[in-house]
Scaffold this motif. Structure first.
Motif, short mmCIF file in Angstrom:
data_model
loop_
_atom_site.label_atom_id
_atom_site.label_comp_id
_atom_site.label_asym_id
_atom_site.label_seq_id
_atom_site.Cartn_x
_atom_site.Cartn_y
_atom_site.Cartn_z
N UNK A 57 0.81 -1.22 0.00
CA UNK A 57 0.00 0.00 0.00
C UNK A 57 0.84 1.27 0.00
N UNK A 58 2.15 1.15 0.23
CA UNK A 58 3.01 2.34 0.18
C UNK A 58 3.57 2.59 -1.21
N UNK A 59 3.92 1.50 -1.92
CA UNK A 59 4.55 1.64 -3.24
C UNK A 59 3.61 1.33 -4.40
N UNK A 60 2.51 0.63 -4.11
CA UNK A 60 1.53 0.32 -5.15
C UNK A 60 1.81 -0.93 -5.96
N UNK A 61 2.87 -1.68 -5.63
CA UNK A 61 3.18 -2.88 -6.41
C UNK A 61 2.57 -4.11 -5.77
N UNK A 62 2.36 -5.14 -6.61
CA UNK A 62 1.85 -6.41 -6.12
C UNK A 62 3.04 -7.33 -5.80
N UNK A 224 10.26 2.68 4.41
CA UNK A 224 9.28 2.16 3.46
C UNK A 224 8.76 0.78 3.88
N UNK A 225 9.55 0.04 4.62
CA UNK A 225 9.19 -1.30 5.10
C UNK A 225 10.20 -1.68 6.17
N UNK A 226 9.89 -2.72 6.93
CA UNK A 226 10.84 -3.25 7.91
C UNK A 226 10.73 -4.77 7.91
N UNK A 227 11.87 -5.43 8.02
CA UNK A 227 11.91 -6.89 8.06
C UNK A 227 12.14 -7.33 9.50
N UNK A 228 11.21 -8.15 10.01
CA UNK A 228 11.30 -8.60 11.39
C UNK A 228 11.19 -10.13 11.46
N UNK A 229 11.68 -10.69 12.54
CA UNK A 229 11.49 -12.12 12.78
C UNK A 229 10.13 -12.29 13.44
N UNK A 241 4.74 -6.94 19.66
CA UNK A 241 5.10 -5.53 19.85
C UNK A 241 5.62 -4.93 18.54
N UNK A 242 6.52 -5.64 17.87
CA UNK A 242 7.09 -5.12 16.63
C UNK A 242 6.03 -5.04 15.53
N UNK A 243 5.23 -6.10 15.40
CA UNK A 243 4.20 -6.11 14.36
C UNK A 243 3.21 -4.96 14.56
N UNK A 244 2.70 -4.79 15.77
CA UNK A 244 1.72 -3.74 16.02
C UNK A 244 2.33 -2.35 15.83
N UNK A 245 3.61 -2.22 16.18
CA UNK A 245 4.30 -0.95 15.99
C UNK A 245 4.33 -0.56 14.51
N UNK A 248 0.62 0.24 13.21
CA UNK A 248 0.18 1.57 13.65
C UNK A 248 0.78 2.67 12.79
N UNK A 249 2.00 2.47 12.33
CA UNK A 249 2.68 3.48 11.52
C UNK A 249 2.45 3.28 10.03
N UNK A 250 1.68 2.26 9.69
CA UNK A 250 1.41 1.92 8.28
C UNK A 250 2.71 1.68 7.52
#
Length: 440
Positions: A57-62, A224-229, A241-245, A248-250
């Motif tokens: 939803x930030x970059x518009x790509x599939x 633009x994105x974050x990679x988490x375990x 905690x990380x996922x909800x964070x 919330x910030x989209x």
């Protein structure tokens, strides 16, 4: 999530990522591999249904819901330092591409620096705008300001591309190391400038630290994105905690270690039985991927697929994707409780701790220990009678003597602690080695 079942063949081919030029050139044929067959013909005949995709939803790509992790390519020998079997790697990439997987994740240090070149060559025959390539700046290697631009240029050359679709500040593990590389050395500003030039489309980071470090970094720049375990075991730790964070910030979440280094591909016997009784047709691994795919803000889950059967199963899971039902969630929670009765070592076999100065094969030691736990063969004086304890101790010792007959076992650990700062899971590796050694 939009459903793409009812689409024309032309649109289907476009979503598959099979560009017209690639199809016309007949580049996806496997005449010598009966399992793969002729993927080109199957695609043209509409026999291949692509894996589901999500909208960034930030970059518009599939983006395909399952991504191809390039840290575990098949090799021509034992150990992660063995040469990559490029022929087998190519077959895996071709099968993935033909089935709509368009996200490929590599890094500077994967396979001793060879992963980038292999994935670059594997994808080169396909139109550049039909696949997404992610690469990473090796934060842990940066000791001087001029290394950041030098490594970035080298990565573009290795991969044979003009730009990266997704680029990450790799392995953010502490506030001081982040500040040194990306603020004091100007690493972030350099990468942000590359984004302005179009050489990076999306800029983010991969995270391997605690909440204090997360809170320090997450609002530092417009990511633009974050990679988490994240997986169903880690959810109640820092995962939620990380996922909800991010939600919330989209900020879209990209997931690493969905199977905890393969540990969630098969749980213990009682947990497996619960999942199989609920749905005999699904693999144990598919539960972990469906768990993540059911989360709205997860864009793509990465999987390091060494073997074709793993790739085929993941394609099956994400084709006409079905989120977990409430009833399945309940079953999974019961299986988790059964699984957690076994106190295994939380090693994901990422090998960031390697090489060991004393040649201890750290991931192999932990894998051997975890296997013994799964088999119920770990000695415990407090809970076992003398005969049972003696039998399990003998089995335990024999397993380690056999596995490490040429060295590299836990007894070779000198307690130098060099591995501690490198472990993303923050395992007390020397202490664990001493504990395992003491058992035999």
């Amino acid at each position: 999530m939009k459903n793409y079942k009812d689409i024309s063949r032309r649109k289907a081919l476009k979503m598959l990522g099979l560009g017209a030029a690639a199809l016309a050139a007949g580049t996806i044929e496997f005449k010598n591999n009966p399992f793969l067959g002729n993927l080109q013909a199957k695609a043209l005949d509409g026999e291949i249904t692509p894996v589901d995709k999500k909208l960034n939803y930030k970059s518009g790509e599939m983006v395909s819901m399952i991504g191809f992790g390039c840290m575990r390519f098949p090799t021509n020998g034992p150990g992660r330092n063995a040469p990559i079997d490029e022929s087998k790697a190519q077959e895996l990439v071709d099968y993935a591409y033909a089935h709509g997987i368009n996200y490929y994740d590599t890094a500077y240090g994967y396979h001793g620096g060879k992963s980038e070149g292999v994935i670059g060559r594997a994808l080169k025959k396909y139109p550049r705008n039909t696949w997404i390539l992610a690469d990473k700046m090796p934060s842990y290697m940066i000791k001087a300001k001029d290394q950041v631009p030098k490594i970035f240029e080298e990565q573009l050359q290795r991969c044979g591309v003009d730009y990266f679709d997704y680029y990450l500040l790799h392995t953010i593990s502490s506030i001081p190391s982040y500040e040194k590389v990306y603020e004091e050395f100007g690493g972030y500003n350099y990468l942000a400038e590359q984004k302005k030039k179009g050489r990076i489309k999306n800029l983010g980071f991969s995270f391997h630290s605690d909440r204090k470090c997360w809170d320090h970094i997450i609002d530092k720049h417009p990511w633009d994105f974050v990679q988490i375990q994240l997986n169903y075991i880690d959810w109640k730790e820092d995962g939620e905690y990380l996922y909800n964070s991010l939600a919330e910030r989209k900020i879209p979440a990209i997931i690493m270690e969905p199977l905890l280094g393969g540990r969630l591909a098969s749980l213990n016997e009682s947990a497996n039985k619960l999942l199989k009784a609920k749905n005999p047709d699904l693999s144990i691994a598919s539960w972990a991927f469906r768990y993540l795919g059911s989360l709205d803000n997860v864009l793509v889950s990465l999987s390091g697929m060494t073997y074709m059967e793993h790739l085929v199963d993941n394609v099956k899971t994400f084709t006409n994707f079905k989120p977990l039902t409430l009833d399945e969630h309940t079953t999974l929670q019961k299986a988790i409780l059964e699984y957690q009765n076994f106190k295994r070592i939380n090693c994901t076999a990422c090998r960031y701790c390697m090489p060991c100065p004393f040649e201890v094969e750290i991931p192999s030691v932990f894998a051997t220990y975890n296997k013994l736990i799964m088999e119920g063969n770990v000695p415990n004086k407090e809970t076992q009678n003398p005969e049972e304890y003696a039998a399990k101790k003998a089995t335990f010792a024999d397993a380690f003597r056999k596995e490490f007959s040429n060295g590299g076992g836990p007894a070779d650990c000198a307690g130098c602690q060099e591995c501690l700062s490198k472990c993303p899971q923050h395992l007390p590796i020397p202490d664990l080695m001493e504990k395992i050694s003491s058992e035999f």
